[in-house]
Design an enzyme around this catalytic site. Structure first.
Site, PDB file in Angstrom:
ATOM      1  CG  ASP A  56     -68.389  36.012  57.297  1.00 56.32           C
ATOM      2  OD1 ASP A  56     -68.039  35.700  56.650  1.00 56.32           O
ATOM      3  OD2 ASP A  56     -69.684  36.331  57.536  1.00 56.32           O
ATOM      4  NE  ARG A  57     -67.157  31.740  54.197  1.00 60.86           N
ATOM      5  CZ  ARG A  57     -66.868  31.035  53.363  1.00 60.86           C
ATOM      6  NH1 ARG A  57     -66.924  29.593  53.381  1.00 60.86           N
ATOM      7  NH2 ARG A  57     -66.175  31.845  51.681  1.00 60.86           N
ATOM      8  CB  SER A  60     -70.748  36.348  51.666  1.00 60.73           C
ATOM      9  OG  SER A  60     -70.081  35.523  52.634  1.00 60.73           O
ATOM     10  CG  HIS A  61     -68.891  32.690  49.981  1.00 59.88           C
ATOM     11  ND1 HIS A  61     -69.814  32.869  50.869  1.00 59.88           N
ATOM     12  CD2 HIS A  61     -68.889  31.800  48.655  1.00 59.88           C
ATOM     13  CE1 HIS A  61     -70.671  31.696  50.679  1.00 59.88           C
ATOM     14  NE2 HIS A  61     -70.559  30.450  49.320  1.00 59.88           N
ATOM     15  CG  HIS A  78     -68.865  31.067  59.492  1.00 60.09           C
ATOM     16  ND1 HIS A  78     -68.748  32.489  58.967  1.00 60.09           N
ATOM     17  CD2 HIS A  78     -69.477  30.360  58.403  1.00 60.09           C
ATOM     18  CE1 HIS A  78     -69.982  32.966  57.991  1.00 60.09           C
ATOM     19  NE2 HIS A  78     -70.058  31.705  57.508  1.00 60.09           N
ATOM     20  CG  ASP A 112     -65.981  35.233  54.315  1.00 61.82           C
ATOM     21  OD1 ASP A 112     -65.438  36.492  54.591  1.00 61.82           O
ATOM     22  OD2 ASP A 112     -66.847  35.040  53.644  1.00 61.82           O
ATOM     23  CG  ASP A 162     -68.396  38.827  54.466  1.00 65.64           C
ATOM     24  OD1 ASP A 162     -67.798  37.258  54.449  1.00 65.64           O
ATOM     25  OD2 ASP A 162     -70.145  38.867  55.320  1.00 65.64           O
ATOM     26  NE  ARG A 167     -75.984  35.011  50.809  1.00 64.90           N
ATOM     27  CZ  ARG A 167     -74.956  33.913  51.088  1.00 64.90           C
ATOM     28  NH1 ARG A 167     -74.724  33.820  50.139  1.00 64.90           N
ATOM     29  NH2 ARG A 167     -74.257  33.993  52.438  1.00 64.90           N
ATOM     30  CE  LYS A 193     -73.136  37.020  55.626  1.00 62.89           C
ATOM     31  NZ  LYS A 193     -71.810  36.802  55.922  1.00 62.89           N
TER      32      LYS A 193
END
Length: 467
Positions: A248-249, A105-106, A331, A244, A246, A16, A115
């Protein structure tokens, strides 16, 4: 040819950085070259690539594909979508041996990252460090890979709908649910999914916009759920689900607007799963409520506390064959009838399925949970060189006390008042603290213990650090 990454970019669970400052196309190309080299040396040859809705993502995707093909890997481009859609493309296709999602992501809009999944397992820690070593040495294989495009959205949605198999359609017909995609990458898949779900669905912010004009896409921060809460209240919906950036959460609120936190969602999923898989081991991270571990035991499962970090939890699940795991951060991993990766869209469908099978609304399930008093996750700046040493000192001091100490990930201490946790973040120069009790007085005593331990190591709970 060799490449040097900025020292802040190669992290424990992913890669990142800040676009134009610490991360750019040359880095993406080097990641592609290194990943393809490792995959080919392990006998693989084809990589799926996807990207999120950030403005910098197409540029990074272009460079990543160049790097992968220059080191001899074939690439399947699945285009823009949620991270779990990329995981799905890797897990469901026999000819694909690895996957890379470009996503921030967030994080704020000017961040981006990667990822990765490698032959069905998370690619993190030492794997990511190896990419840096290969780049520095220019130790890359050469080759010419082919590129194809594959549309997986419909198949992905179809696969998620199997979570409702065997549930009486009439039990679902009256459902009314709110969904908030937060202008993140899950928007298009959410539109396709809800169009095929029974019941009535109200959607917010499904238009993908990498500047996140409505609110920051982190559903574990309560203020980001304000619009969803207003929607649920105004339309009198059964519950609401948020994602979030992307996808995944997951975040959720019940029909009364109460947040259903990550560990509380896991309580619902566990209660639904355990009658079908008695004795199963269910994993949660060290930040999870004691109520969750008790709940799993009460319903005939084996609770297991494990280290925080989606890659670490996925690896542990695979190792012990656990069908369900989750983290406070939202997650959630299903491996009973799914692939074991974290997918917030699928988790949303599983919430519908759980409520239907248990014959209780999400509001009833949330209302039945014990009322615990807990702190939010407190994060404070501690020098990188000092953070792990400080935790080791705390552990050493407590080893000689009568406290009940769990050292799975940092120090989690259980007392009559409840429990408190101190751990070092793997991704930032911060210490994380959390405490939980059944009363405000108990919580205050637990906080005193945290502060006392910090003081003995010459630290204090100073400025709160951001994510």
């Amino acid at each position: 040819m060799s490449h040097q990454f900025d020292s802040t970019v190669l992290r424990e669970y992913d890669i990142r950085g800040i676009i134009g400052e610490t991360l750019g196309p040359d880095d993406a190309r080097a990641i592609g070259r290194g990943f393809a080299t490792l995959l080919r040396r392990a006998g693989g040859s084809k990589v799926a690539v996807g990207y999120d809705g950030r403005t910098s993502s197409p540029m990074l995707e272009h460079a990543l594909v160049e790097g992968l093909t220059a080191s001899g890997c074939d690439v399947v481009r699945i285009g823009m979508g949620a991270t779990p859609m990329l995981y799905y493309a890797e897990a469901s296709a026999e000819d694909v041996h690895g996957g890379i999602q470009i996503t921030g992501s967030h994080n704020p809009a000017n961040y981006n990252g990667f990822k990765m999944v490698f032959q069905g397992r998370p690619f993190f820690g030492a794997d990511i460090a190896t990419l840096g070593e290969l780049a520095a040495a220019g130790d890359w294989d050469d080759g010419v890979g082919a590129v194809e495009e594959r549309d997986v959205l419909d198949a992905y949605v179809e696969r998620m709908l199997t979570a409702l198999d065997g549930i009486d359609e009439t039990a679902l017909a009256d459902l009314r649910i709110g969904w908030d995609a937060g202008n993140g990458a899950a928007g298009p898949a959410l539109e396709a999914l809800t169009a095929r779900l029974p019941g009535e669905h109200h959607l917010l912010f499904t238009e993908v916009d990498g500047n996140f004009p409505n609110h920051h896409p982190d559903p574990t921060v309560e203020e980001n759920l304000a619009e969803l809460r207003a929607l649920v209240a105004e339309k009198n919906l059964d519950f609401g689900v948020a994602f979030d950036g992307d996808g995944d959460r997951i975040g959720a609120i019940d029909g009364e607007g109460r947040v259903v936190w990550g560990d509380q969602l896991l309580m619902i999923y566990a209660e639904d799963l355990l009658p079908r898989m008695p004795d199963a081991t269910i994993i949660a991270d060290v930040k999870a409520s004691r109520a969750l571990f008790d709940h799993v035991e009460r319903h005939g499962g084996k609770p297991m506390m494990w280290k925080t970090g989606h890659s670490l939890i996925k690896s542990k699940m695979k190792e012990i064959g656990s069908p369900l795991a989750g983290e406070m951060s939202g997650h959630v991993f299903f491996a009973d009838t799914y692939y074991g990766f974290d997918d917030a869209l699928y988790a949303g469908v599983r919430l519908i399925a759980a409520a239907a099978r248990l014959g209780k609304s999400v509001t009833e399930l949330r209302g039945a949970m014990p009322a615990m008093v807990n702190t939010p996750e407190m994060r404070f700046q501690v020098d990188e060189a000092r953070k792990f040493a400080a935790i080791a000192e705390v552990e050493e001091r407590l080893a000689n006390s009568d406290s009940q100490v769990d050292g799975t990930d940092g120090v989690r201490v259980t007392t009559e008042d409840g429990w408190w946790l101190l751990r070092a973040s793997n991704t930032q120069d911060v210490l994380v603290a959390r405490a939980e009790s059944e009363s405000e007085q108990g919580l205050a005593r637990l906080m005193e213990q945290i502060d006392e331990q910090l003081a003995l190591s010459g630290l204090e709970r100073g400025e709160q650090a951001g994510h």
